[in-house]
Structures are given as C-alpha cells and as structure tokens.
Design a protein around this motif. Structure first.
Motif, PDB file in Angstrom:
ATOM      1  N   VAL A  25       0.753  -0.800  -0.089  1.00 19.26           N
ATOM      2  CA  VAL A  25       0.021  -0.224   0.038  1.00 19.26           C
ATOM      3  C   VAL A  25       0.777   1.099   0.129  1.00 19.26           C
ATOM      4  N   THR A  26       0.644   1.963  -1.364  1.00 19.48           N
ATOM      5  CA  THR A  26       1.745   3.201  -0.667  1.00 19.48           C
ATOM      6  C   THR A  26       0.630   4.488  -0.880  1.00 19.48           C
ATOM      7  N   ALA A  27       0.953   5.623  -0.658  1.00 20.93           N
ATOM      8  CA  ALA A  27       0.492   7.109  -0.283  1.00 20.93           C
ATOM      9  C   ALA A  27       1.442   7.880  -0.761  1.00 20.93           C
ATOM     10  N   HIS A  28       0.969   9.414  -0.334  1.00 23.62           N
ATOM     11  CA  HIS A  28       1.912  10.436  -0.882  1.00 23.62           C
ATOM     12  C   HIS A  28       2.551  10.607   0.273  1.00 23.62           C
ATOM     13  N   ASN A  29       1.735   9.940   1.522  1.00 19.89           N
ATOM     14  CA  ASN A  29       3.836  10.044   2.343  1.00 19.89           C
ATOM     15  C   ASN A  29       3.221   9.162   3.978  1.00 19.89           C
ATOM     16  N   LEU A  60       8.471   1.224   4.099  1.00 20.16           N
ATOM     17  CA  LEU A  60       8.488   0.794   2.656  1.00 20.16           C
ATOM     18  C   LEU A  60       9.538   2.196   2.510  1.00 20.16           C
ATOM     19  N   GLY A  61      10.085   2.972   2.025  1.00 21.65           N
ATOM     20  CA  GLY A  61      10.636   3.792   1.304  1.00 21.65           C
ATOM     21  C   GLY A  61      10.407   4.267   0.220  1.00 21.65           C
ATOM     22  N   ALA A  62      10.479   5.207  -1.121  1.00 21.55           N
ATOM     23  CA  ALA A  62       9.903   5.124  -1.875  1.00 21.55           C
ATOM     24  C   ALA A  62      10.758   4.605  -2.662  1.00 21.55           C
ATOM     25  N   ALA A  63      12.025   3.899  -2.625  1.00 15.64           N
ATOM     26  CA  ALA A  63      12.511   3.215  -3.730  1.00 15.64           C
ATOM     27  C   ALA A  63      12.587   1.953  -3.601  1.00 15.64           C
ATOM     28  N   GLU A  64      11.661   1.390  -2.495  1.00 17.33           N
ATOM     29  CA  GLU A  64      11.392   0.528  -2.754  1.00 17.33           C
ATOM     30  C   GLU A  64       9.733  -0.120  -3.547  1.00 17.33           C
ATOM     31  N   THR A  65       9.053   0.992  -4.007  1.00 14.25           N
ATOM     32  CA  THR A  65       7.030   0.552  -3.880  1.00 14.25           C
ATOM     33  C   THR A  65       7.491   0.631  -5.933  1.00 14.25           C
ATOM     34  N   PRO A  66       6.570   0.373  -6.185  1.00 17.05           N
ATOM     35  CA  PRO A  66       6.293   0.143  -7.524  1.00 17.05           C
ATOM     36  C   PRO A  66       5.925   1.844  -8.159  1.00 17.05           C
ATOM     37  N   GLY A  68       6.870   4.505  -6.176  1.00 20.39           N
ATOM     38  CA  GLY A  68       7.923   5.575  -6.165  1.00 20.39           C
ATOM     39  C   GLY A  68       7.983   5.993  -5.091  1.00 20.39           C
ATOM     40  N   ARG A  69       6.451   5.890  -3.865  1.00 29.61           N
ATOM     41  CA  ARG A  69       6.287   6.984  -3.125  1.00 29.61           C
ATOM     42  C   ARG A  69       5.910   5.589  -1.696  1.00 29.61           C
ATOM     43  N   PRO A  70       6.180   6.276  -0.798  1.00 23.48           N
ATOM     44  CA  PRO A  70       6.450   5.437   0.108  1.00 23.48           C
ATOM     45  C   PRO A  70       4.669   4.400   0.869  1.00 23.48           C
ATOM     46  N   GLY A  71       6.058   3.372   0.950  1.00 28.13           N
ATOM     47  CA  GLY A  71       4.337   2.415   1.328  1.00 28.13           C
ATOM     48  C   GLY A  71       4.602   1.728   2.297  1.00 28.13           C
ATOM     49  N   VAL A  72       3.624   1.060   2.809  1.00 28.42           N
ATOM     50  CA  VAL A  72       3.495  -0.099   3.995  1.00 28.42           C
ATOM     51  C   VAL A  72       3.853  -1.863   3.060  1.00 28.42           C
ATOM     52  N   SER A  73       3.975  -2.724   3.408  1.00 28.91           N
ATOM     53  CA  SER A  73       3.746  -4.458   3.085  1.00 28.91           C
ATOM     54  C   SER A  73       3.044  -4.686   4.015  1.00 28.91           C
ATOM     55  N   VAL A  74       2.232  -5.912   3.696  1.00 28.64           N
ATOM     56  CA  VAL A  74       1.294  -6.404   4.743  1.00 28.64           C
ATOM     57  C   VAL A  74       0.746  -7.199   4.406  1.00 28.64           C
ATOM     58  N   LEU A  75       0.997  -8.821   5.086  1.00 32.11           N
ATOM     59  CA  LEU A  75       0.799  -9.910   5.295  1.00 32.11           C
ATOM     60  C   LEU A  75      -0.941 -10.297   5.599  1.00 32.11           C
ATOM     61  N   MET A  76      -1.089 -10.735   4.842  1.00 32.43           N
ATOM     62  CA  MET A  76      -2.312 -11.983   5.126  1.00 32.43           C
ATOM     63  C   MET A  76      -2.627 -12.838   4.777  1.00 32.43           C
TER      64      MET A  76
END
Length: 315
Positions: A25-29, A60-66, A68-76
C-alpha cells in the motif's frame, strides 16, 4: 534446558498450512499509507472468528515501491484461497480505496515460489469507477485507474496467493504482568526485524491463549486453562507446575503467535523471539518458555524449542 536462569520446556509449537499473500500500500506520504494498512489489518487476529490473520510486515521507502512513493507491506493469511480472496477484497475496498492518496500493488512476484492462484485487487474494485475506470498494461501486468475525489486510485489487477504457515507460537511464563509484558515486547520487537512474518494479535501479543473445543457445544475454542495462573489448583492438569518452578510463582502468561510465508520464516522468528526473551532472563522475571501444541494432531509443522535455540535448522 535452562538459559540465563530461564527453563525452556522440551516441547514444540504446532502450526498448520494457510494461504497467504503480500500487498504493498503506497500513499502521498507514509502517514497515509500507514493509516490504510492499520485499518486493513484491523480485526484480523485469528481465523477462529476474523476470517483472516493479517499484520504490517514493515514500512517501505520510496525506492522500494512500484510507484516511487512511501508504502507499507502487509501480509494476510487465511485457511483457504477462497476466504483469503474474500477478505482481501473487502479490506482493500473498505480500507485502502477509501483512504486518501493510496494505491495498492501485489507484493509477491508473478509465479512466486509456492504460488497456486491469484486473488483480485483491482479486478473487481474497478467497478467502483462506474464505467469511468481505465485499464493499463505495463510489462505484461494489468493495472486499474479508478477516478476518485482526490484524483485516481491505482490498483494492480491481482496478487499471487502462496502457501503459508500459521500458528507458530511461544508462551512466556513470568513472575508478574510487568515482566510478562516486557519480555513479550522485546520478543515482538526482535521478530519484527525479520522479513516474511507477522504477529497478528494486538501489539503482537495474546493473553487469551486457547485450546480446541469447549464444554459449551457452540464454541470451537475456549480458554487455555492449563496455562491460566488463576486456575492453579482448580484444573486437573495445570501446565504451570512443570519445569521445576512452583506454579504459585507464575503470575502471568503471555503468548505470541507467528504467521509466516514459509516454515523456515516462522522458525527463524521463534528463535530470535526466544533469544530476546532469554536475554532478559530470570532476573527480569521470566521463569519459563513453553509452546502450545495438540499432540501433533492439529498441524504438520512442529517447531521444537530446544532445537531452535540450539541453532538447528527448521525441517
């Protein structure tokens, strides 16, 4: 076995197969990505009543996401691919699509090891666009652009579903509540440094450990009375009297449940969790470490505590 004054029971945690996926999940910040991820993983502690078990793996930093924005990795995780797909669609639709500036992507590569199917991300949520949605193919992967009031919600078509492992666990038997919480918090912090695992209960810790079945016919699980300090002397087979420590000295028991993408991931998390707990030791109020199992009848994955602490490989 005894480490730093702490008795390690000669037992094993019993875990079982699950279906799993990872989403990004990525977002503006990072604040808004975190809001969406926290909401999407709410009420996801146990498949007993929640339908799935989920948690935030890491930020996740911007360099780690599809995108190029900050994000969070979620496991379900869930017990079947069908239930996992249902839970994923509801949670992304209600908690990610609704959250300002977010987008959602698969966190596992197509054809990931152990993948058996795929669950929809944007495939069905695109219809929220009411005909205004647009699809785009990039490097053979389909994405959906859904118009919303702050711009567009971008969602990858689907996400791979893989085999996972659920129910790895540790039981910390401590002198009092303060000690049990301190040990549990240290163990969870150590486990969170590892990839591919989540601890789905609040703060990663559960006080209401359960056993299979109940004296009440409509309940599939009930309190793990064998590990309840308040029931010492009342239950026929209290587990608190084992290990050479008088049961009366144990005032609080906390459990950590671990779900992971592989058996090795769960075993590694259990190992570092025990090491963090042992470092606090008996001086910090930790008396014993144990684990929950059902005699090997519930699941095929058995994590032996002595073997893990000795550095042995997970089978």
């Amino acid at each position: 076995m005894k480490r730093n004054g702490v008795v390690i029971d000669d037992t094993f945690a019993e875990a079982f197969p699950m279906k799993a996926t990872r989403i990004i999940v990525t977002a503006h910040n990072i604040a808004w990505a975190r809001h969406a991820a926290v909401s999407a993983t709410g009420f996801a502690t146990s498949v007993i009543a929640c339908g799935c078990e989920a948690g935030i793996e890491r930020e996740l930093g911007a360099a780690e996401t599809p995108d190029g924005r900050p994000g969070v990795s979620v496991l379900m995780f869930s017990m079947s691919g069908k239930e996992l797909a249902k839970q994923l669609e509801r949670r992304v639709g209600q908690c990610v699509l609704t959250c300002p500036t977010t987008a959602v992507f698969a966190g596992l590569a197509p054809g990931a090891a152990g993948s058996s199917d795929a669950a929809a991300l944007g495939k069905n949520l695109r219809f929220f666009g009411d005909g205004w949605q647009i699809s785009k193919m990039i490097d053979g992967v389909r994405y959906w652009r859904v118009p919303v009031m702050d711009g567009e919600f971008v969602a990858q078509e689907d996400t791979p579903v893989v085999k996972g492992v659920g129910g790895g666990n540790l039981l910390f038997l401590a002198r009092d509540t303060d000690a049990a919480l301190a040990v549990s918090e240290a163990a969870v912090a150590a486990m969170k440094q590892l990839p591919n695992v989540v601890m789905p209960f609040p703060g990663g810790v559960v006080r209401s450990g359960s056993k299979v079945g109940s004296r009440y016919a409509n309940l599939s699980a009930s309190t793990n009375d064998a590990f309840c300090p308040s029931l010492v002397g009342l239950v026929a087979h209290s587990e608190l009297a084992r290990g050479g420590t008088p049961a009366e000295e144990i005032g609080c028991v906390m459990e950590i449940v671990i779900d992971g993408l592989t058996e090795a991931d769960v075993g590694a998390a259990m190992r570092v969790g025990m090491e963090a707990a042992v470092a606090i030791g008996r001086a910090g109020g930790l008396l014993r470490i144990s684990a929950g199992n059902y005699g090997g009848k519930l699941g095929p994955y058995h994590f032996h505590l002595h073997r893990l602490l000795a550095g042995g490989d997970v089978p």
